[in-house]
Design an enzyme around this catalytic site. Structure first.
Site, PDB file in Angstrom:
ATOM      1  N   ASN A  61       4.223   1.586   5.423  1.00  0.00           N
ATOM      2  CA  ASN A  61       2.904   0.694   4.830  1.00  0.00           C
ATOM      3  C   ASN A  61       3.259  -0.724   5.702  1.00  0.00           C
ATOM      4  OD1 ASN A  61       4.994   0.178   3.151  1.00  0.00           O
ATOM      5  ND2 ASN A  61       3.700  -0.460   1.642  1.00  0.00           N
ATOM      6  N   GLU A  63       1.537  -4.365   5.602  1.00  0.00           N
ATOM      7  CA  GLU A  63       0.677  -5.210   4.757  1.00  0.00           C
ATOM      8  C   GLU A  63       0.078  -6.421   5.704  1.00  0.00           C
ATOM      9  OE1 GLU A  63       2.663  -5.922   1.073  1.00  0.00           O
ATOM     10  OE2 GLU A  63       2.106  -3.879   0.399  1.00  0.00           O
ATOM     11  N   CYS A  72      -1.831   1.874   4.445  1.00  0.00           N
ATOM     12  CA  CYS A  72      -0.683   2.835   3.897  1.00  0.00           C
ATOM     13  C   CYS A  72       0.000   3.574   4.809  1.00  0.00           C
ATOM     14  CB  CYS A  72      -1.667   3.770   3.083  1.00  0.00           C
ATOM     15  SG  CYS A  72      -2.518   3.149   1.643  1.00  0.00           S
ATOM     16  N   GLU A  74       0.906   6.823   4.797  1.00  0.00           N
ATOM     17  CA  GLU A  74       0.360   7.926   5.383  1.00  0.00           C
ATOM     18  C   GLU A  74      -0.528   7.692   6.338  1.00  0.00           C
ATOM     19  OE1 GLU A  74       0.496   6.597   2.361  1.00  0.00           O
ATOM     20  OE2 GLU A  74       0.682   8.152   0.694  1.00  0.00           O
ATOM     21  N   CYS A 110      -2.811   7.725  -2.298  1.00  0.00           N
ATOM     22  CA  CYS A 110      -4.094   7.027  -2.805  1.00  0.00           C
ATOM     23  C   CYS A 110      -5.413   8.018  -2.232  1.00  0.00           C
ATOM     24  CB  CYS A 110      -3.917   5.471  -2.336  1.00  0.00           C
ATOM     25  SG  CYS A 110      -4.609   5.412  -0.509  1.00  0.00           S
ATOM     26  N   CYS A 113      -5.920   7.758   1.532  1.00  0.00           N
ATOM     27  CA  CYS A 113      -5.228   8.758   2.169  1.00  0.00           C
ATOM     28  C   CYS A 113      -5.277  10.021   2.038  1.00  0.00           C
ATOM     29  CB  CYS A 113      -3.667   8.579   2.016  1.00  0.00           C
ATOM     30  SG  CYS A 113      -3.197   6.870   2.314  1.00  0.00           S
TER      31      CYS A 113
HETATM   32  N1  THU Z   1       0.380   2.319  -0.074  1.00  0.00           N
HETATM   33  C1  THU Z   1       0.641   3.506   0.531  1.00  0.00           C
HETATM   34  O1  THU Z   1       1.544   2.828   1.504  1.00  0.00           O
HETATM   35  N2  THU Z   1       0.365   4.605   0.415  1.00  0.00           N
HETATM   36  C2  THU Z   1      -0.399   4.906  -0.674  1.00  0.00           C
HETATM   37  O2  THU Z   1      -0.556   6.257  -1.071  1.00  0.00           O
HETATM   38  C3  THU Z   1      -0.736   4.160  -1.725  1.00  0.00           C
HETATM   39  C4  THU Z   1      -0.151   2.559  -1.546  1.00  0.00           C
HETATM   40  C5  THU Z   1       0.947   0.978  -0.223  1.00  0.00           C
HETATM   41  C6  THU Z   1      -0.364  -0.057   0.502  1.00  0.00           C
HETATM   42  C7  THU Z   1       0.170  -1.363  -0.127  1.00  0.00           C
HETATM   43  O3  THU Z   1       0.949  -1.905   1.070  1.00  0.00           O
HETATM   44  C8  THU Z   1       1.364  -1.013  -1.286  1.00  0.00           C
HETATM   45  O4  THU Z   1       1.491   0.394  -1.127  1.00  0.00           O
HETATM   46  C9  THU Z   1       0.615  -1.350  -2.412  1.00  0.00           C
HETATM   47  O5  THU Z   1      -0.587  -0.598  -2.751  1.00  0.00           O
END
Ligand code: THU
Length: 161
Positions: A61, A63, A72, A74, A110, A113
């Site tokens: 991920n 940010e 994300c 994925e 999520c 994804c």
């Molecule tokens: N995140 C992912 O990388 N994958 C997911 O399926 C859910 C959330 C990341 C996004 C963000 O950087 C952090 O987790 C908190 O939501």
């Protein structure tokens, strides 16, 4: 009125029940966590993808201070796979998470994804097995994203452009 009940299947595997490829994929997801950039959530997610050639590609991920812009793991891994290896199908994905205080278990992809994974299942006409650890010793597996996305918007009703 008719009440309908939908069920879905998933598997729980002990780590030692993973085959060699699955173990490699798990290790790759754990290693990918090191590439996470998550200063805002401290929720560091690694995702590995197994391609039909046996190659593994990873993502983590990424940010941004403006939170909705975050990517994300994925999505990063899927975009890497499809932009660098578009000729290969995606066979399986593994997701693992580390928080501020250590491993975080039982983190399912999520909704966004899930929709992305569905897109690649459709595109490559290939189910994508999805794995994530639910405890230190146990891995959850679903054999297709369809189990996690009932009544999905598949795009099959879109009119041709
Ligand atoms: N995140 C992912 O990388 N994958 C997911 O399926 C859910 C959330 C990341 C996004 C963000 O950087 C952090 O987790 C908190 O939501």
């Amino acid at each position: 009125m008719i009440k309908q009940i939908h069920s879905f299947e998933y598997f729980l595997l002990a780590i030692n029940e993973l085959n060699e490829t699955e173990k490699q994929l798990y290790e790759a997801a754990l290693s990918a966590i090191a590439q996470a950039y998550a200063p805002y959530s401290n929720f560091r997610v690694g995702c590995s993808i197994l391609l039909s050639s046996g190659n593994i590609v990873c993502g983590a991920n990424q940010e941004v201070a403006s939170y909705p812009v975050c990517l994300c793991a994925e999505g990063v891994a899927l975009s890497t796979a499809s932009s660098k290896h578009s000729e290969e199908t995606i066979v399986a994905m593994f997701v693992a998470v580390k928080g501020k205080d250590g491993w975080v278990y039982d983190v399912a992809p999520c909704g966004v994804c899930r929709q992305r994974i569905l897109e690649y299942e459709k595109r490559y006409r290939q189910n994508i097995a999805l794995y994530w650890p639910v405890s230190e010793k146990t891995i959850l597996k679903v054999s297709s994203i369809k189990h996690l996305l009932p009544f999905a918007f598949s795009g099959d009703k879109l009119e041709s452009p």
